[in-house]
Design a protein around this motif. Sequence first.
Motif, PDB file in Angstrom:
ATOM      1  N   VAL A   1     -48.839  10.850 -24.257  1.00  0.00           N
ATOM      2  CA  VAL A   1     -49.622  10.413 -22.977  1.00  0.00           C
ATOM      3  C   VAL A   1     -50.919   9.989 -23.365  1.00  0.00           C
ATOM      4  O   VAL A   1     -51.590   9.082 -23.383  1.00  0.00           O
ATOM      5  N   LEU A   2     -51.843  11.135 -23.966  1.00  0.00           N
ATOM      6  CA  LEU A   2     -53.083  11.006 -24.338  1.00  0.00           C
ATOM      7  C   LEU A   2     -53.225   9.843 -25.432  1.00  0.00           C
ATOM      8  O   LEU A   2     -54.011   9.023 -25.311  1.00  0.00           O
ATOM      9  N   ARG A   3     -52.458   9.906 -26.493  1.00  0.00           N
ATOM     10  CA  ARG A   3     -52.263   8.780 -27.564  1.00  0.00           C
ATOM     11  C   ARG A   3     -52.163   7.490 -26.876  1.00  0.00           C
ATOM     12  O   ARG A   3     -53.067   6.370 -27.269  1.00  0.00           O
ATOM     13  N   GLU A   4     -51.300   7.311 -25.841  1.00  0.00           N
ATOM     14  CA  GLU A   4     -51.315   5.861 -25.249  1.00  0.00           C
ATOM     15  C   GLU A   4     -52.260   5.515 -24.574  1.00  0.00           C
ATOM     16  O   GLU A   4     -52.946   4.348 -24.698  1.00  0.00           O
ATOM     17  N   LYS A   5     -53.202   6.524 -23.896  1.00  0.00           N
ATOM     18  CA  LYS A   5     -54.491   6.220 -23.134  1.00  0.00           C
ATOM     19  C   LYS A   5     -55.461   5.695 -23.828  1.00  0.00           C
ATOM     20  O   LYS A   5     -56.075   4.803 -23.781  1.00  0.00           O
ATOM     21  N   VAL A   6     -55.416   6.508 -25.039  1.00  0.00           N
ATOM     22  CA  VAL A   6     -56.588   6.015 -26.105  1.00  0.00           C
ATOM     23  C   VAL A   6     -56.475   4.739 -26.551  1.00  0.00           C
ATOM     24  O   VAL A   6     -57.413   4.090 -26.823  1.00  0.00           O
ATOM     25  N   ILE A   7     -55.294   4.296 -26.994  1.00  0.00           N
ATOM     26  CA  ILE A   7     -54.935   2.830 -27.422  1.00  0.00           C
ATOM     27  C   ILE A   7     -55.184   1.990 -26.529  1.00  0.00           C
ATOM     28  O   ILE A   7     -56.181   0.880 -26.748  1.00  0.00           O
ATOM     29  N   THR A   8     -54.751   2.345 -25.338  1.00  0.00           N
ATOM     30  CA  THR A   8     -54.962   1.249 -24.039  1.00  0.00           C
ATOM     31  C   THR A   8     -56.480   1.046 -23.919  1.00  0.00           C
ATOM     32  O   THR A   8     -56.989  -0.051 -23.885  1.00  0.00           O
ATOM     33  N   LEU A   9     -57.345   2.249 -24.145  1.00  0.00           N
ATOM     34  CA  LEU A   9     -58.742   2.255 -23.763  1.00  0.00           C
ATOM     35  C   LEU A   9     -59.363   1.628 -24.906  1.00  0.00           C
ATOM     36  O   LEU A   9     -60.358   0.568 -24.722  1.00  0.00           O
ATOM     37  N   LEU A  10     -59.002   1.765 -26.255  1.00  0.00           N
ATOM     38  CA  LEU A  10     -59.600   0.972 -27.137  1.00  0.00           C
ATOM     39  C   LEU A  10     -59.321  -0.470 -27.257  1.00  0.00           C
ATOM     40  O   LEU A  10     -60.073  -1.542 -27.476  1.00  0.00           O
ATOM     41  N   CYS A  11     -58.169  -0.784 -26.954  1.00  0.00           N
ATOM     42  CA  CYS A  11     -57.688  -2.332 -26.498  1.00  0.00           C
ATOM     43  C   CYS A  11     -58.598  -2.900 -25.594  1.00  0.00           C
ATOM     44  O   CYS A  11     -58.946  -4.115 -25.539  1.00  0.00           O
ATOM     45  N   GLN A  12     -58.904  -2.376 -24.474  1.00  0.00           N
ATOM     46  CA  GLN A  12     -59.711  -2.799 -23.330  1.00  0.00           C
ATOM     47  C   GLN A  12     -61.000  -3.041 -23.836  1.00  0.00           C
ATOM     48  O   GLN A  12     -61.824  -3.870 -23.606  1.00  0.00           O
ATOM     49  N   LEU A  13     -61.507  -1.851 -24.698  1.00  0.00           N
ATOM     50  CA  LEU A  13     -62.941  -2.112 -25.391  1.00  0.00           C
ATOM     51  C   LEU A  13     -63.074  -3.432 -26.135  1.00  0.00           C
ATOM     52  O   LEU A  13     -64.165  -3.939 -26.027  1.00  0.00           O
ATOM     53  N   PHE A  14     -61.975  -3.847 -26.785  1.00  0.00           N
ATOM     54  CA  PHE A  14     -62.246  -5.058 -27.575  1.00  0.00           C
ATOM     55  C   PHE A  14     -61.374  -6.096 -26.927  1.00  0.00           C
ATOM     56  O   PHE A  14     -61.205  -7.129 -27.636  1.00  0.00           O
ATOM     57  N   ASP A  15     -61.209  -6.197 -25.568  1.00  0.00           N
ATOM     58  CA  ASP A  15     -60.638  -7.367 -25.054  1.00  0.00           C
ATOM     59  C   ASP A  15     -61.392  -8.525 -25.063  1.00  0.00           C
ATOM     60  O   ASP A  15     -62.714  -8.188 -24.662  1.00  0.00           O
TER      61      ASP A  15
END
Length: 199
Positions: A185-199
Motif C-alpha cells: 500500500v505504501l509503495r502505491e501511495k508513493v507512486i501516486t504522490l510522485l505522479c501527482q507531483l509531476f502532473d
Amino acid sequence: MADMVREPKQQRSIEKKNKIIEAGYQLFAEVGYFSTNTAEIAKKAGVSTGIVYGYFRDKRDILLEVMEIYIQKVFQPVFQRFESLKAPLDFATIFSSTLDEIIATHNKNASIHQALHSMTHTDELIERRFLELEDEMTKAIAEALERLGYTRPDIFERVHLAINIVQSHAHECVYDKHTYLDYKVLREKVITLLCQLFD
C-alpha cells in the motif's frame, strides 16, 4: 584524489591501490569506520601497512575513495536510467521501476550506506559530498526531463522533492521496517504522490 600521497602509474601499483580501497570498503561496511584501523585494511588487502601509507595519508583518505565507489555503485544507475528515458514520459512506469531499483541498491549496499551516512555528523567532507550528490542528481534528472519536453518553472523543486520522497521510502523499506505499515500500500501511495507531483 588530489590529497593522496602519490598516484600509481604502473598496472601492478594501480591494482594494489584498488585492493586497499576495496578492503576499506568491506571493513567500513562490516564494522564501521571508527572500528577499523589502517593495519586491518592492509591485512585484508594483502599488502603491508607501509604500502597503504604510500598511497594514502590515513584511513580517512581511503574513506573518501570508498565514498566515490559507493556513489558509482548506488547512484550511477539512477543517472543512467534518466539519461536513457524516451518520450512520451510515463511517470507511473518511471517511478515504479525507479523505486524498485533504489530499494534493490540500498539493500545490496545497506551496510556501507549506513556507515557513510553516520559519518555526515562528524566529517564535513562526507557531508558536503552527499549534498553535492543531491545537487548533481537534481540537476541531471531535471535536465533529462526538460530534454524530453517536460518543462515547468519549478522543475528543480519538483525533482528535489521527488528525490527526497524516493530516498525516504527506500530507507523505510530497507532500514526502518515499521511493522504496522503495509509496504505494498505504501509503495502505491508513493507512486501516486510522485505522479501527482509531476502532473
